[in-house]
Write an enzyme that holds these catalytic residues in place. Structure first.
Site, PDB file in Angstrom:
ATOM      1  N   SER A   1      32.981  26.463  38.002  1.00 58.34           N
ATOM      2  CA  SER A   1      33.435  26.249  39.314  1.00 58.34           C
ATOM      3  C   SER A   1      31.995  25.477  39.804  1.00 58.34           C
ATOM      4  O   SER A   1      31.715  24.288  39.223  1.00 58.34           O
ATOM      5  CB  SER A   1      33.372  27.340  40.085  1.00 58.34           C
ATOM      6  OG  SER A   1      33.815  27.268  41.208  1.00 58.34           O
TER       7      SER A   1
ATOM      8  N   ASP B   1      44.533  25.450  40.135  1.00 51.86           N
ATOM      9  CA  ASP B   1      43.537  25.883  40.331  1.00 51.86           C
ATOM     10  C   ASP B   1      43.292  25.820  41.796  1.00 51.86           C
ATOM     11  O   ASP B   1      43.418  24.932  42.466  1.00 51.86           O
ATOM     12  CB  ASP B   1      42.286  25.272  39.672  1.00 51.86           C
ATOM     13  CG  ASP B   1      40.901  25.803  40.038  1.00 51.86           C
ATOM     14  OD1 ASP B   1      40.518  26.530  41.079  1.00 51.86           O
ATOM     15  OD2 ASP B   1      40.293  25.968  38.795  1.00 51.86           O
TER      16      ASP B   1
ATOM     17  N   HIS C   1      41.757  30.247  38.433  1.00 53.03           N
ATOM     18  CA  HIS C   1      40.508  29.248  38.630  1.00 53.03           C
ATOM     19  C   HIS C   1      39.670  29.277  37.382  1.00 53.03           C
ATOM     20  O   HIS C   1      39.415  30.379  37.036  1.00 53.03           O
ATOM     21  CB  HIS C   1      39.727  29.909  39.888  1.00 53.03           C
ATOM     22  CG  HIS C   1      38.216  29.226  40.168  1.00 53.03           C
ATOM     23  ND1 HIS C   1      38.296  28.031  40.264  1.00 53.03           N
ATOM     24  CD2 HIS C   1      37.248  29.720  40.423  1.00 53.03           C
ATOM     25  CE1 HIS C   1      37.066  27.371  40.425  1.00 53.03           C
ATOM     26  NE2 HIS C   1      36.340  28.385  40.808  1.00 53.03           N
TER      27      HIS C   1
END
Length: 518
Positions: free
Chosen positions: A232, A459, A487
């Site tokens: 991320s 995502d 995610h």
């Protein structure tokens, strides 16, 4: 609701944080900082930094036990301001778990779960150090550093628990000027609290400075090059490192990738569309389930019922246990929290059913987990650090409420369910006390070793097109695609993804171009 360009890693990998995007700079531009790559001196730890930073690059850490078997912790020193390395210092928390063997030791593998604001040390101890594939843990020392301003590394503080409770309940879909004023005042109070409680560190928590800290840690560990897995926001941190120190870049995995070339408003709008994509996938699944509380007519009807329920809560919150209520903003945050991992969808269906029946406790619990609120009413510093880094890394999305109003149609087009609230949530950096030092720009990292960029097609927090873009920008980038929900992809159940990444980490062989897993 308060996503604040927050990117969190999946709950299966820990409910630790995982999140944001931004630009660069602070303490020098990336091009200026990269000069340290070629002008460095050397020490027993391999590539060190410029002479002014020698004391940091050659420091010796005192490792100690830290309450978790087989893990060691230490405190590393770094300059608060890299342009003034002889001035104030900052203490940074670091941790490691030594390679277990058998096999040749490959050095250290640094991990970061994202955020910004996610504790890398906590992530290492709760997941990466015990949950990463055994062959990887056998040959690498698993290591982590809490970025400056985060968790154990001189954390940014902004509001008390009660103040934070009030802040998270503020209506983020204002219907009139009075509600707009209340929302903007809440953003101002948050920013003022950060300045009052953390004014010294606040100008020095940029992603560039965190990446420089990573290079100091690399050298102190004795590694010639950095091997790293970032999820991320951790992908932006890793890409920034490669930009600053391409010759010191080893095997980098950037999972759930950010696009550093985009301005804040576009990033927020793209993420808004990402949550809509994820919710649509949830809706398609929900209509197939006997317990779907939003009806089984069609995915479009599920979306309409979700919007209607949010509107109902806007007018009248429901009880959620004790003296707490489930407001529209908290309910929306709870739903968004469940979008990060499809394994949370059954929990979301149950929580929605309870809330629609007048008991908001379960949906409030999802929101609390997102905000890292403890049962005693205290909060981790996740949201404080998140705003501090985001607002320093990029100029704000909007200059004021009028610009938000003008942008609402595009956000609502991106997501009929979440667009309005996410547009207003992007106003927070407008009132930040420290001027942004970064700017959107392409990251090419010319001269870096092959870098693997991982993107998941549905995502919610880091849309797949960001991974495509980052892989294209990086001169040595290779895109690995996971066709699925949730995610990030590594360690989330795809043998295809895990095998490809393990081969890269252990053998240095990146996946074939165009490789897709499902």
């Amino acid at each position: 609701m308060d996503t604040r360009r927050l990117f969190r890693i999946s709950a299966t990998a820990l409910a630790a944080a995982g999140l944001l995007v931004s630009g660069c700079s602070a303490g020098g531009s990336p091009s200026e900082a990269s000069a340290s790559d070629s002008s460095s001196s050397s020490s027993g730890s391999g590539s060190a930094g410029p002479a002014a930073l020698k004391r940091y690059y050659e420091q010796k850490l005192t490792w100690r036990g830290c309450g978790v078997p087989d893990f060691q912790c230490a405190t590393m020193k770094a300059p608060l301001d890299y342009t003034k390395p002889g001035g104030t210092e900052i203490d940074l928390a670091v941790a490691r778990k030594k390679a277990t063997g058998p096999g040749k030791r490959l050095g250290s593998l640094m991990v970061n779960p994202g955020g910004p604001g996610g504790s890398a040390v906590g992530y290492l101890q709760a997941y990466a150090g015990i949950g990463y594939p055994a062959p990887v843990r056998a040959q690498y020392d698993m290591v982590a550093i809490d970025p400056r301003g985060v968790a154990r590394s001189e954390p940014v503080e902004c509001l008390s628990g009660k103040e934070m409770d009030a802040y998270t309940q503020v209506d983020q879909t204002p219907d009139d000027q009075a509600e707009v004023t209340k929302l903007t005042e809440s953003f101002k109070k948050f920013a003022q609290g950060c300045e009052r409680r953390s004014g010294t560190v606040l100008p020095h928590v940029s992603t560039v400075e965190a990446a420089r800290d990573m290079d100091v840690f690399r050298a102190v560990l004795g590694d010639r090059k950095l091997s790293y897995v970032g999820a991320s926001y951790g992908t932006f941190l890793g890409a920034t490192y490669a930009e600053l120190f391409p010759k010191r870049t080893g095997r980098l995995v950037l999972d759930g990738a950010m696009d550093p070339s985009l301005p804040a408003r576009e990033l927020n709008r793209d993420q808004t569309a990402g949550f809509e994509t994820a919710f649509r996938s949830f809706a398609e699944d929900c209509v197939k389930q006997a317990d779907c509380p939003l009806g089984r007519k069609s995915p479009a009807d599920v979306s309409n019922r979700m919007k209607a329920f949010f509107a109902k809560l806007d007018a009248r919150p429901v009880p959620a246990g004790g003296d707490r209520e489930l407001t529209e903003s908290l309910a929306t945050t709870g739903v968004i929290a469940a979008m990060y991992d499809e394994s949370a969808w059954p929990q979301l269906r149950e929580a929605l059913a309870g809330a629609m029946d007048g008991d908001g406790a379960a949906l409030l619990a999802l929101a609390d987990s997102y905000y890292e609120r403890e049962s005693d009413g205290t909060y981790a510093n996740l949201m404080f650090a998140n705003s501090a880094v985001n607002c320093l890394d990029l100029p704000p999305s909007f200059t004021g409420p009028d610009e938000v109003t003008k942008a609402l149609p595009s956000f609502e087009q991106a997501s009929p369910v979440f667009g309005r609230g996410l547009a207003w949530a992007a106003l927070n950096c407008t009132y930040w006390p420290t001027e942004a030092t970064g700017a959107p720009h392409r990251i090419e990292a010319k001269g870096a070793a092959p870098i693997v960029v991982v993107g998941t097609t549905r995502d919610p927090a880091t849309p797949y097109k960001w991974a495509r873009s980052l892989a294209d920008q990086l001169s040595s980038g290779t895109l690995l695609t996971y066709n699925g929900d949730g995610h990030t992809a590594y360690g989330r159940g795809s043998d295809c993804i895990d095998t490809a990444i393990n081969a890269y980490l252990l053998e240095g062989t990146p996946p074939a171009r165009g490789k897709t897993c499902s």
